[in-house]
Design an enzyme around this catalytic site. Structure first.
Site, PDB file in Angstrom:
ATOM      1  N   SER A  60      -9.902  -0.696   7.291  1.00  0.00           N
ATOM      2  CA  SER A  60      -9.214  -0.501   6.013  1.00  0.00           C
ATOM      3  C   SER A  60      -8.543  -1.734   5.423  1.00  0.00           C
ATOM      4  CB  SER A  60      -8.196   0.638   6.119  1.00  0.00           C
ATOM      5  OG  SER A  60      -8.868   1.867   6.060  1.00  0.00           O
ATOM      6  N   SER A  70      -9.617   1.730   3.234  1.00  0.00           N
ATOM      7  CA  SER A  70      -8.714   2.472   2.382  1.00  0.00           C
ATOM      8  C   SER A  70      -7.725   1.606   1.605  1.00  0.00           C
ATOM      9  CB  SER A  70      -7.926   3.484   3.210  1.00  0.00           C
ATOM     10  OG  SER A  70      -7.094   2.823   4.162  1.00  0.00           O
ATOM     11  N   LYS A  92       0.843  -1.202   0.000  1.00  0.00           N
ATOM     12  CA  LYS A  92       0.000   0.000   0.000  1.00  0.00           C
ATOM     13  C   LYS A  92       0.879   1.254   0.000  1.00  0.00           C
ATOM     14  CE  LYS A  92      -3.881   1.820   2.824  1.00  0.00           C
ATOM     15  NZ  LYS A  92      -4.624   1.625   4.095  1.00  0.00           N
TER      16      LYS A  92
END
Lengths: 437, 469
Positions: B177, B153, B78
């Site tokens: 997330s 996210s 990420k």
């Protein structure tokens, strides 16, 4: 009697002399170093960097608190103090809010007056801004070498009513942190920074509705001057029937006056909240008492002991205890001999301004002993020298006979010179007197 | 090799047996990334050169007989994990040109474990959101239906996993997330206990909540990655000294006699299709020998306010460093969502409001922690739907400033309490969108939730089903 009573409190910042910074492994030594060479993601506030507290710095902060007779919070924590300034890399300073390491201490002045210590807490220093002109362009530069250097803040109650007491307190505080060996507190290097809060009241014991803070003063003398200037300035305003503005002021040494920096309206709301990156600090009673044991005998106590134990006048004891290393040097020297008394050693150290870093205590004792030792001189030889001197200085002899005492000392000096070695001066003097008269 | 069928554990074996090289494996993924990215948009940055270098190095090590936990395994990370020398934006234009001079601890550990870095995945900007729609670089798409969102996210991470654009993904969760996008994308997502995995180098969102973790095809793969990530980090004072167990050792342990708590409040307002699928999953657990027991837990709705207040306060402070002075762009580059969060957080911490909001939220947080502690006296695990819905269509978050908090209502309580949780796919909606259950355990009970998840996934191996891309 003056109708206004000064009310003064102090905030003092002291930089600790730990090898590494407060929340990262960077060297905390920044003075005179090339800018931005002691930095890492943590003290530069890079994305994702996290603070890890310096255990030694925390212990030292607790020691300072203990030396100031504070109560130590067994459960303590760090908080974020949020404000923007270009030298503050993270946009917040890690400090302590409601649970500082130490609270409710005191310092006693010579007069016996006690100054309350509100709190002793740990925080981090900021970077350093410098405004320069480079290639004709005005620029602001930031050096982050100082960013994250451990800083201890010591706050007093508003217990002072004059600048001299403030100065005494500050000298004492400086002495204490040096005794603890946790800070150099060199004012010129900015290792100790002073911020007095000053106001005047007509009702002693009652705080007025304003206070003026003078920021970041770096000399005890300037603090004294700034306080006295402020007291006069505020008195004038009050005399005009007005109220001084609550504000932060700076000290301009060249002009010898304070100047307004920031008014109450621009006061920060620091939005303190517990630092989520650092778990609360829990100290056991054992850990605290261990630190207490490590607090050395402090100057006040040492002074009294020196007076008693070595039979020194207060004046001498005070000079010797100003600097812990000097006091240690004195005691070390005393312990090494029996036939020279402590008083003589004290006098010698003070009068000759002995540099303990250069003269070992053995060397010092040698000097003292040498000064006392007298060489032997044969009676005939002594008389021979005296006769020579009298012959060569008939004018001085005549002067002495006419009542000029100083001439005798001159003749003594001449005789000593002829002898050429250190003999008992009194014996020479007696012989000289006998011969002339 | 068929990368659609490949798992980390399988690839590890194949690489060891020299069925193919890490370079070949890496090239296959890079090829698939090239082919699918226009539709999935999972990646912020594809690090092709880095990946091939990593792979070559891995092949050399394999040839030399070296054995590392993830040697030669291609992963995506990420974009809020600092990667030395590789652009790290957290999907915010503020960090458009930011290249970190250091690796996050997680990245360092993965590198030491021998991974091949395929690239950095898209996310909600600063991890603010549950859709990737707040990304300043545009939303990622759900591989099961590219008209739908992947969640967030860690939406890019979950999408890269579901689309087989990687063999494993690293995400981070503040509250939902990892689990929520894993649920929407039909993959496994593990949110470890707070403090189990280091946050050092991860762009901070809610510092008292942030937990990095893996997103994978199988539960076993999650265990393999967690093994590398978990452990105390001298750079993160909030990581615990708790010993790290062997997470793969007890995966296949039977779960007979295990007690699973189910709370009615966690099914309230949940989409009927999701509800039915989760109830089916609970039946599977019973079939596996677990006791499913109804328990009382505080309604998750209380967690919304607590989470919002604590997280916004921390965000307002954490974003303060992005002033554009030392690196990155200035604050005018912040997106609307970040600005809203800074404003709300600043407000709740302001003089006169602190006690009313932040302090109160801290107190309720303690109550929620105690509530879970009480519940875990009677049960080993708690199971609920991960998300109240399946993946929503693109555009769903428009004008929904509380979208994330509502979408993540079922994962927020456990996040606030710092517990571990894992999403495992449990079914599909009629529209063909994945549904997931979450298995929540006490702090540092990763071994137990992995065990339960593994047993369930073995019984219901939905990862074998693939989206049509």
């Amino acid at each position: 009697m003056n109708k206004y009573t000064p009310i003064i409190g102090l905030e003092v910042h002291v930089e600790l002399k730990t090898k590494s910074k407060m929340f990262c492994g960077c060297s905390a030594f920044y003075f005179g170093e090339k800018p931005n060479t002691h930095t890492c993601p943590v003290c530069l506030g890079l994305p994702g960097a996290l603070p890890v507290p310096n255990k030694l710095a925390i212990e030292w902060c607790v020691k300072i608190a203990l030396a100031l007779h504070c109560k130590i919070n067994e459960y303590s924590k760090f908080d974020r103090k949020n404000y923007f300034y270009p030298d503050l890399a993270k946009g917040y300073q890690i400090s302590q809010y409601d649970l500082p390491f130490g609270e409710k201490g005191l310092v006693e002045l010579k007069s016996g007056k006690r100054i309350g210590i509100t709190r002793v807490h740990m925080e981090e220093d900021t970077g350093k801004l410098s405004h320069q002109e480079i290639d004709g362009k005005k620029v602001s530069l930031i050096d982050f070498n100082r960013s994250g250097v451990p800083l201890v803040e010591i706050v007093t109650e508003p217990d002072f009513d004059n600048a001299l007491d403030v100065k005494e307190y500050l000298e004492k505080l400086q002495q204490i942190v040096r005794y603890l060996d946790v800070a150099n507190a060199d004012m010129e290097k900015g290792e100790m920074r002073l911020e007095p809060n000053i106001s005047l009241t007509t009702t002693p014991g009652k705080l007025p509705n304003y206070k003026v803070e003078v920021k970041n003063i770096n000399s005890f003398k300037f603090v004294e001057k700034a306080i006295n200037f402020e007291l006069k300035r505020q008195e004038k305003i009050l005399e005009n029937g007005e109220m001084p503005t609550q504000e932060t002021r700076g000290w301009n040494e060249d002009k010898g006056r304070t100047f307004s920096q920031r008014s109450k309206e621009d006061a920060h709301d620091y939005r303190y909240f517990p630092e989520p990156d650092i778990p609360p600090i829990v100290m056991t009673k054992d850990e605290i008492s261990k630190l207490q044991e490590e607090v050395p005998e402090l100057p006040d106590k040492k002074l009294v002991r020196f007076e008693k134990e070595y039979n020194l006048p207060e004046y001498n004891a005070e000079i010797l205890t100003r600097d812990k290393l000097l006091a240690d040097y004195f005691e070390e020297t005393v312990k090494k001999v029996k036939d020279i008394d402590a008083k003589t050693i004290a006098n010698w150290i003070i009068n000759k301004k002995v540099d303990y870093e250069k003269v070992s205590s053995e060397e010092l004792l040698k000097q003292i002993t040498a000064s006392k030792q007298v060489a032997a001189i044969d009676e005939n030889e002594l008389h021979k020298f005296i006769n020579e001197v009298i012959k060569e200085n008939d004018k001085a002899v005549a002067d002495y006979k006419n009542g000029k005492e100083a001439s005798l000392m001159f003749l003594l000096g001449q005789t000593m010179k002829k002898i050429g070695k250190k003999v008992d001066t009194n014996r020479v003097l007696d012989a000289l007197k006998k011969k002339i008269s | 090799m068929d990368i659609k069928k490949l798992t980390i554990s399988q690839a590890k074996e194949d690489l060891k047996n020299k069925k193919y090289s890490s370079v070949e494996l890496t090239k296959a993924y890079l090829e698939r990334i090239k082919q699918l990215e226009p539709h999935v948009k999972a990646y912020m940055t594809v690090t092709e050169e880095e990946a091939l270098n990593n792979a070559k190095e891995a092949d050399n090590k394999i040839a030399a007989g070296e054995d590392l936990p993830l040697l030669g395994i291609p992963l995506s990370i990420k974009d809020n994990f600092s990667t030395k020398g590789i652009r790290t934006t957290a999907s915010s234009k503020v960090l458009d040109n930011y290249i970190p001079p250091y690796d996050a601890t997680v990245v360092e550990r993965l590198k030491n474990a021998g991974i091949v870095l395929l690239g950095k995945t898209n996310m909600d900007a600063w991890a603010h959101g549950s859709s990737t729609e707040t990304s300043d670089y545009g939303a990622s798409r759900n591989p099961w239906n590219t008209e739908h969102l992947p969640g967030g996210s860690s939406g890019g991470a979950a999408a890269s996993m579901a689309a087989d654009e990687t063999l494993g993904a690293i995400g981070s969760e503040t509250a939902g997330s990892i689990r929520q996008p894993a649920s929407w994308c039909g993959v496994v997502g593990l949110k470890p206990t707070y403090g189990r995995v280091s946050r050092y180098g991860v762009v901070a969102m809610g510092s008292s909540l942030d937990s990095p973790g893996p997103i994978t095809k199988t539960v076993e793969d999650s265990a393999l990655i967690l093994q590398v990530l978990a452990g105390q980090d001298p750079h993160d004072a909030t990581t615990g000294p708790n010993p790290v167990p062997d997470y793969t050792k007890n995966l296949a342990h039977d779960i007979k006699g295990m007690t699973i708590g189910v709370a009615d409040d966690y099914f309230e307002g949940v989409n009927p299709e999701v509800k039915a699928s989760v109830e089916d999953a609970l039946k599977t657990f019973e079939k596996l020998g677990a006791n499913v027991k109804t328990i009382n837990l505080f309604s998750p709705k209380y967690a919304i306010a607590v989470y919002t207040i604590l997280q916004r306060a921390e965000v307002s402070s954490n974003l303060a460093r992005y002033d554009g002075i030392r690196y990155g762009n200035d604050r005018s580059f912040l997106g609307d969502e970040a600005k809203r969060r800074v404003m709300l957080g600043t407000y709740t911490l302001s003089a006169g409001y602190y006690d009313q909001y932040y302090n109160k939220a801290l107190k309720v947080r303690t109550v929620i922690i105690e509530d879970f502690k009480r519940a875990f006296k009677d049960v080993d695990l708690i199971i609920s739907p991960t998300s109240p819905t399946t993946a929503l269509p693109v555009g769903a978050t428009e004008n929904q400033s509380m979208f994330g908090e509502l979408a993540d209502v079922l994962v927020e309580p456990s996040s606030i309490a710092g517990l571990c949780g894992i999403n495992v796919p449990c079914g599909f909606s009629k529209a063909g969108l994945p549904i997931g259950i979450q298995i929540i355990g006490p702090q540092f009970a990763e071994e137990t939730i992995l065990n339960a998840a593994y047993e369930y996934q073995t019984e219901n191996p939905l990862y074998l089903k693939k989206p049509n891309l």
